[in-house]
Design an enzyme around this catalytic site. Sequence first.
Site, PDB file in Angstrom:
ATOM      1  N   ARG A  54     -20.206   2.334 -20.099  1.00 15.73           N
ATOM      2  CA  ARG A  54     -21.188   2.090 -19.026  1.00 15.73           C
ATOM      3  C   ARG A  54     -20.757   0.999 -18.062  1.00 15.73           C
ATOM      4  NH1 ARG A  54     -24.282   2.847 -23.503  1.00 15.73           N
ATOM      5  NH2 ARG A  54     -25.287   4.888 -23.552  1.00 15.73           N
ATOM      6  N   LYS A  91     -16.662   2.371  -3.274  1.00 13.66           N
ATOM      7  CA  LYS A  91     -16.782   3.827  -3.459  1.00 13.66           C
ATOM      8  C   LYS A  91     -15.669   4.271  -4.390  1.00 13.66           C
ATOM      9  CE  LYS A  91     -18.764   5.603   0.811  1.00 13.66           C
ATOM     10  NZ  LYS A  91     -18.463   6.550   1.898  1.00 13.66           N
ATOM     11  N   GLU A 113      -6.808   3.961  10.442  1.00 12.95           N
ATOM     12  CA  GLU A 113      -8.009   3.274   9.930  1.00 12.95           C
ATOM     13  C   GLU A 113      -8.127   1.882  10.561  1.00 12.95           C
ATOM     14  OE1 GLU A 113     -10.124   4.855   8.061  1.00 12.95           O
ATOM     15  OE2 GLU A 113      -8.993   6.414   7.024  1.00 12.95           O
ATOM     16  N   LYS A 156     -14.717  -4.411   7.380  1.00 12.70           N
ATOM     17  CA  LYS A 156     -15.274  -3.518   6.355  1.00 12.70           C
ATOM     18  C   LYS A 156     -16.231  -4.299   5.457  1.00 12.70           C
ATOM     19  CE  LYS A 156     -14.860   0.198   3.223  1.00 12.70           C
ATOM     20  NZ  LYS A 156     -14.144   1.306   2.652  1.00 12.70           N
ATOM     21  N   GLU A 158     -24.448   3.039   1.937  1.00 12.87           N
ATOM     22  CA  GLU A 158     -24.351   3.971   3.054  1.00 12.87           C
ATOM     23  C   GLU A 158     -25.669   4.647   3.387  1.00 12.87           C
ATOM     24  OE1 GLU A 158     -21.742   7.640   3.289  1.00 12.87           O
ATOM     25  OE2 GLU A 158     -20.497   6.162   4.272  1.00 12.87           O
ATOM     26  N   ARG A 215     -23.553   1.542   7.298  1.00 12.88           N
ATOM     27  CA  ARG A 215     -22.225   1.826   6.763  1.00 12.88           C
ATOM     28  C   ARG A 215     -21.624   3.106   7.352  1.00 12.88           C
ATOM     29  NH1 ARG A 215     -20.041   0.886   0.568  1.00 12.88           N
ATOM     30  NH2 ARG A 215     -18.040   1.870   0.938  1.00 12.88           N
ATOM     31  N   ASN A 268     -17.501   5.815   9.341  1.00 13.07           N
ATOM     32  CA  ASN A 268     -17.074   7.221   9.385  1.00 13.07           C
ATOM     33  C   ASN A 268     -16.595   7.653  10.758  1.00 13.07           C
ATOM     34  OD1 ASN A 268     -17.726   7.596   6.705  1.00 13.07           O
ATOM     35  ND2 ASN A 268     -19.847   8.118   7.178  1.00 13.07           N
ATOM     36  N   HIS A 321     -14.046  10.377  11.396  1.00 11.63           N
ATOM     37  CA  HIS A 321     -13.951  11.128  10.151  1.00 11.63           C
ATOM     38  C   HIS A 321     -14.707  12.455  10.171  1.00 11.63           C
ATOM     39  CE1 HIS A 321     -12.217   7.412   8.781  1.00 11.63           C
ATOM     40  NE2 HIS A 321     -11.973   7.900   7.579  1.00 11.63           N
ATOM     41  N   HIS A 360     -12.199  14.765   8.818  1.00 12.75           N
ATOM     42  CA  HIS A 360     -12.389  15.449   7.525  1.00 12.75           C
ATOM     43  C   HIS A 360     -12.365  16.962   7.696  1.00 12.75           C
ATOM     44  CE1 HIS A 360     -14.381  11.899   5.205  1.00 12.75           C
ATOM     45  NE2 HIS A 360     -13.079  11.945   5.012  1.00 12.75           N
ATOM     46  N   HIS A 373      -4.657  12.165   5.326  1.00 17.72           N
ATOM     47  CA  HIS A 373      -5.969  11.686   5.766  1.00 17.72           C
ATOM     48  C   HIS A 373      -5.917  10.876   7.068  1.00 17.72           C
ATOM     49  CE1 HIS A 373     -10.051  10.248   5.514  1.00 17.72           C
ATOM     50  NE2 HIS A 373      -9.606   9.008   5.591  1.00 17.72           N
TER      51      HIS A 373
HETATM   52  N1  LIG Z   1     -13.002   4.763  -1.829  1.00 23.63           N
HETATM   53  C1  LIG Z   1     -12.958   4.710  -0.512  1.00 23.63           C
HETATM   54  O1  LIG Z   1     -13.774   4.069   0.150  1.00 23.63           O
HETATM   55  C2  LIG Z   1     -11.858   5.442   0.189  1.00 23.63           C
HETATM   56  C3  LIG Z   1     -11.587   5.188   1.539  1.00 23.63           C
HETATM   57  C4  LIG Z   1     -10.505   5.819   2.138  1.00 23.63           C
HETATM   58  C5  LIG Z   1      -9.722   6.707   1.407  1.00 23.63           C
HETATM   59  N2  LIG Z   1     -10.027   6.944   0.096  1.00 23.63           N
HETATM   60  C6  LIG Z   1      -9.210   7.859  -0.703  1.00 23.63           C
HETATM   61  O2  LIG Z   1      -7.904   7.326  -0.765  1.00 23.63           O
HETATM   62  C7  LIG Z   1      -6.984   8.402  -0.942  1.00 23.63           C
HETATM   63  C8  LIG Z   1      -5.846   8.214   0.015  1.00 23.63           C
HETATM   64  O3  LIG Z   1      -5.239   6.974  -0.269  1.00 23.63           O
HETATM   65  P1  LIG Z   1      -3.717   6.693   0.133  1.00 23.63           P
HETATM   66  O4  LIG Z   1      -3.503   7.073   1.528  1.00 23.63           O
HETATM   67  O5  LIG Z   1      -3.438   5.314  -0.305  1.00 23.63           O
HETATM   68  O6  LIG Z   1      -2.925   7.795  -0.726  1.00 23.63           O
HETATM   69  P2  LIG Z   1      -2.178   7.772  -2.151  1.00 23.63           P
HETATM   70  O7  LIG Z   1      -2.864   6.924  -3.115  1.00 23.63           O
HETATM   71  O8  LIG Z   1      -1.972   9.196  -2.492  1.00 23.63           O
HETATM   72  O9  LIG Z   1      -0.770   7.123  -1.787  1.00 23.63           O
HETATM   73  C9  LIG Z   1       0.087   7.757  -0.881  1.00 23.63           C
HETATM   74  C10 LIG Z   1       1.501   7.896  -1.433  1.00 23.63           C
HETATM   75  O10 LIG Z   1       2.150   6.634  -1.355  1.00 23.63           O
HETATM   76  C11 LIG Z   1       2.725   6.294  -2.625  1.00 23.63           C
HETATM   77  N3  LIG Z   1       2.711   4.838  -2.670  1.00 23.63           N
HETATM   78  C12 LIG Z   1       1.663   4.028  -2.866  1.00 23.63           C
HETATM   79  N4  LIG Z   1       2.014   2.757  -2.672  1.00 23.63           N
HETATM   80  C13 LIG Z   1       3.329   2.740  -2.392  1.00 23.63           C
HETATM   81  C14 LIG Z   1       4.263   1.722  -2.081  1.00 23.63           C
HETATM   82  N5  LIG Z   1       3.901   0.461  -1.953  1.00 23.63           N
HETATM   83  N6  LIG Z   1       5.561   2.078  -1.884  1.00 23.63           N
HETATM   84  C15 LIG Z   1       5.932   3.388  -1.930  1.00 23.63           C
HETATM   85  N7  LIG Z   1       5.090   4.404  -2.189  1.00 23.63           N
HETATM   86  C16 LIG Z   1       3.795   4.071  -2.410  1.00 23.63           C
HETATM   87  C17 LIG Z   1       1.852   6.996  -3.625  1.00 23.63           C
HETATM   88  O11 LIG Z   1       2.554   7.212  -4.824  1.00 23.63           O
HETATM   89  C18 LIG Z   1       1.559   8.306  -2.898  1.00 23.63           C
HETATM   90  O12 LIG Z   1       2.632   9.197  -3.071  1.00 23.63           O
HETATM   91  C19 LIG Z   1      -7.761   9.674  -0.728  1.00 23.63           C
HETATM   92  O13 LIG Z   1      -8.019  10.273  -1.962  1.00 23.63           O
HETATM   93  C20 LIG Z   1      -9.065   9.204  -0.090  1.00 23.63           C
HETATM   94  O14 LIG Z   1     -10.146  10.041  -0.418  1.00 23.63           O
HETATM   95  C21 LIG Z   1     -11.058   6.331  -0.526  1.00 23.63           C
HETATM   96 ZN   LIG Z   2     -10.620   7.194   6.112  1.00 25.42          ZN
END
Ligand SMILES: NC(=O)c1ccc[n+]([C@@H]2O[C@H](COP(=O)([O-])OP(=O)(O)OC[C@H]3O[C@@H](n4cnc5c(N)ncnc54)[C@H](O)[C@@H]3O)[C@@H](O)[C@H]2O)c1
Ligand SMILES: [Zn+2]
Length: 415
Positions: free
Chosen positions: A152, A174, A216, A258, A268, A272, A276, A279, A283, A296
Amino acid sequence: MNPGFPIQEESDGRLVYWGQERPSLGMAGVAEQIVPVTLGERSYDIVLHPGLLATVGDRLSALTTSPKIGVVTDRHVASRYLQGTLRSLSKAGYDPTPIILPPGERTKTLGTIAKILDALAKHKFERQSLLLALGGGVIGDVTGFAAAIYQRGIPFVQVPTTLVAQVDSSVGGKTGVDHRLGKNLIGAFYQPRAVLIDPLTLRTLPRREWIAGLAEVIKYGIIADEEFFAFLEQEMPALLKLDEEPVIHAIKRSCEIKAQVVAADERESDRRRILNYGHTIGHALESLAGYRGLIHGEAVGIGLVQEAELACYMGLCGREVVDRIRSLVQRAGLSEQVSQASFTSLWGAMQHDKKVVGGRVIGVWPVRIGEVVIRPIEQQVCAAWFQRKHGRGSRPSSGRQPGKHSASRKARARR
Ligand SMILES: NC(=O)c1ccc[n+]([C@@H]2O[C@H](COP(=O)([O-])OP(=O)(O)OC[C@H]3O[C@@H](n4cnc5c(N)ncnc54)[C@H](O)[C@@H]3O)[C@@H](O)[C@H]2O)c1
Ligand SMILES: [Zn+2]
């Protein structure tokens, strides 16, 4: 010892939190940036410092009393940063368990959560044991969700290693995974105990991921801070070269914006939503591309420009706002053109987003650089804009097409 001071130094030099106040993660004598996220008892600090990864172990003592730490990461990140992180944790007296996942969005499933939970149970993790998310947004989202539901809720710390994760996904609480019928459909709001950012990790990030993250960053300027937007206009060449000073400022200012937005509206309900911006169309494009081919941030880059165009079409902002956004997005190396989507499929994809309330798409629209408004958009208006732009796709379902001026008048009247 000053009884009001909540940090006590152990004989081995570790700083241990013992009071009721929220501990600062700052290490004496080291210049670092701290952005507080103010959420009552769930408040935490974002700490930003080049080289921070080597001191990660020392920074956790204030956050857990258990020696067990689960380090969740992916293979790409593990090959570069896991050994150093484990060394720092062991040196600080912890017993770290690495949990290494495949890289990429396809890891964001309930199956992955089950695997993490299995590992935690097998290694007898307790309520105070901490999970550390070492990686990009995928790792942050799955680790946070596993931390939210194991016993939990156990503490977790984000150590984001992509630009997207450092300026966006690690902050705000999130967490979650995708479902085959939709991205991020399953999840929880669960705040980390700290976000520890080492910008040096960005040096190994593939260039494409770096540029995607800039979308972003640009978004924050548009929604909240014209001065920051102007800074990005000025410093874009330096940012693209990964110059340390502008990179750190860009990350810090993005986190501040942020954090402010999240502090005002944690779950949200209203404010918040401004996060978006870009997006709604972003999206939709990602979903139409089947989450392949377009990452993304690239989709968001297109969304930033297209949603500004749509806002201008609705009479909410002037053409100069669109031009500045388009120019900065292009200079970051991002595309700004909608691909070959028909309006029917684009609107359909927009309908599947979580931003739909009662069948209406709630959009975020710039009125000037640094200020946006939240407003629903009607299908007819969006269709007319799309048709004028592309001269193809479906007509509005009513058959009526508002021209630019009637749409503008309507929008102004609603303002
Ligand atoms: N929770 C939230 O508020 C929120 C906000 C925005 C995005 N997201 C989520 O985040 C995800 C996208 O995140 P992302 O863009 O970081 O993608 P990711 O986590 O897939 O990373 C992108 C790629 O970079 C590689 N990588 C990571 N750090 C590295 C580094 N320092 N050196 C070399 N390679 C590295 C990873 O292995 C991966 O192949 C999506 O699933 C999205 O839905 C969540
Ligand atoms: Zn985003």
